[in-house]
Design a protein around this motif. Sequence first.
Motif, mmCIF file in Angstrom:
data_model
loop_
_atom_site.group_PDB
_atom_site.id
_atom_site.type_symbol
_atom_site.label_atom_id
_atom_site.label_comp_id
_atom_site.label_asym_id
_atom_site.label_seq_id
_atom_site.Cartn_x
_atom_site.Cartn_y
_atom_site.Cartn_z
ATOM 1 N N GLN A 40 0.824 -1.208 0.000
ATOM 2 C CA GLN A 40 0.000 0.000 0.000
ATOM 3 C C GLN A 40 0.859 1.260 0.000
ATOM 4 O OE1 GLN A 40 -2.873 -0.140 3.172
ATOM 5 N NE2 GLN A 40 -3.906 -1.939 2.358
ATOM 6 N N LEU A 41 1.930 1.229 0.775
ATOM 7 C CA LEU A 41 2.849 2.370 0.775
ATOM 8 C C LEU A 41 3.450 2.591 -0.603
ATOM 9 C CD1 LEU A 41 4.813 1.975 4.151
ATOM 10 C CD2 LEU A 41 3.469 3.964 3.459
ATOM 11 N N ALA A 42 3.910 1.497 -1.220
ATOM 12 C CA ALA A 42 4.542 1.593 -2.538
ATOM 13 C C ALA A 42 3.558 2.135 -3.571
ATOM 14 C CB ALA A 42 5.072 0.229 -2.969
ATOM 15 N N GLU A 43 2.303 1.681 -3.498
ATOM 16 C CA GLU A 43 1.290 2.167 -4.439
ATOM 17 C C GLU A 43 1.054 3.667 -4.258
ATOM 18 O OE1 GLU A 43 -3.363 1.306 -5.753
ATOM 19 O OE2 GLU A 43 -2.472 0.246 -4.044
ATOM 20 N N ALA A 44 0.939 4.089 -2.989
ATOM 21 C CA ALA A 44 0.715 5.517 -2.716
ATOM 22 C C ALA A 44 1.904 6.353 -3.177
ATOM 23 C CB ALA A 44 0.475 5.722 -1.228
ATOM 24 N N LEU A 45 3.115 5.868 -2.949
ATOM 25 C CA LEU A 45 4.313 6.586 -3.364
ATOM 26 C C LEU A 45 4.385 6.681 -4.888
ATOM 27 C CD1 LEU A 45 6.843 4.962 -0.867
ATOM 28 C CD2 LEU A 45 6.175 7.369 -0.893
#
Length: 285
Positions: A146-151
Amino acid sequence: MIVPESPSILTTATPKVSILTRLARLVRMSTHIAHGFYILAIRYPHLANAERAVITRAWARKMLSIFGVEVKISGNNPGFYPPNTLLVANHVSWLDIIALSSGTVSRFVAKKEIGDWPIVGTMAKNGGTLFIDRSNRRDASRINGQLAEALTQGGCMSVFPEGTTSDGFGLLPFKASLFESALLAKSRVQPVAIRYLDANGKQTAAISYVGDHTFGQILKRLLAMKKLVVELHYGQILQAGAEPLATRFQLSAAARREILSGLNLSDDTQDTAAQTPACPLAVTQ
């Protein structure tokens, strides 16, 4: 790990405001929180990320002004909403989140229980907080995705890699797991050192969320302080995946060195901070 006794929470007599001023601050704080709740629940869903960032920073700055907190920013300031950037900071108090948002706006990672809290949980959800199950170490993989997607979508995200709060006089070892998100997104990692100074210009642990201190106790101290300065020092930006930052462990170590430098500490002070597992926003994976 042996953790020595923390420096005294109130080592120096600092000026206090009157009871009337404290009550006025409390009323203004409550009103401002209510306004923030309205914004997150009603306006946020209809705003673009850039517009949200502007409103969030303004809200955070006003909250700090209500408390009489002055923010001093130094170092390599990445701007108020840098895209594809993972902010990593040392963790002293719940005030860290407001202080960071007054300089660089981001979304945070918090333990999943926060989502069930009245008012705070709703505000966190509407503000885009990601929730992690601290009891399940494998949940870090989900959060990293989820972090990677948001970034990758241009977001700015924040984590506290110590995994808990400390008294701020030292720096605890970092948990490297959530640095994986920066590698997946090929993002920049922005280390931020946070330090609190009292009205005498001395570093203070008065609002650090350590030991048996509660949210209410910290709030009571904050409302009474005539002046509090929070220093935000932005270290060198680290490019995830570039040599020699090809692994999450290398990224974690490099970010930690930058924060140590920003706190004017050396590696031999790494385990000297008093700590607590009590902070509600801490992530331990």
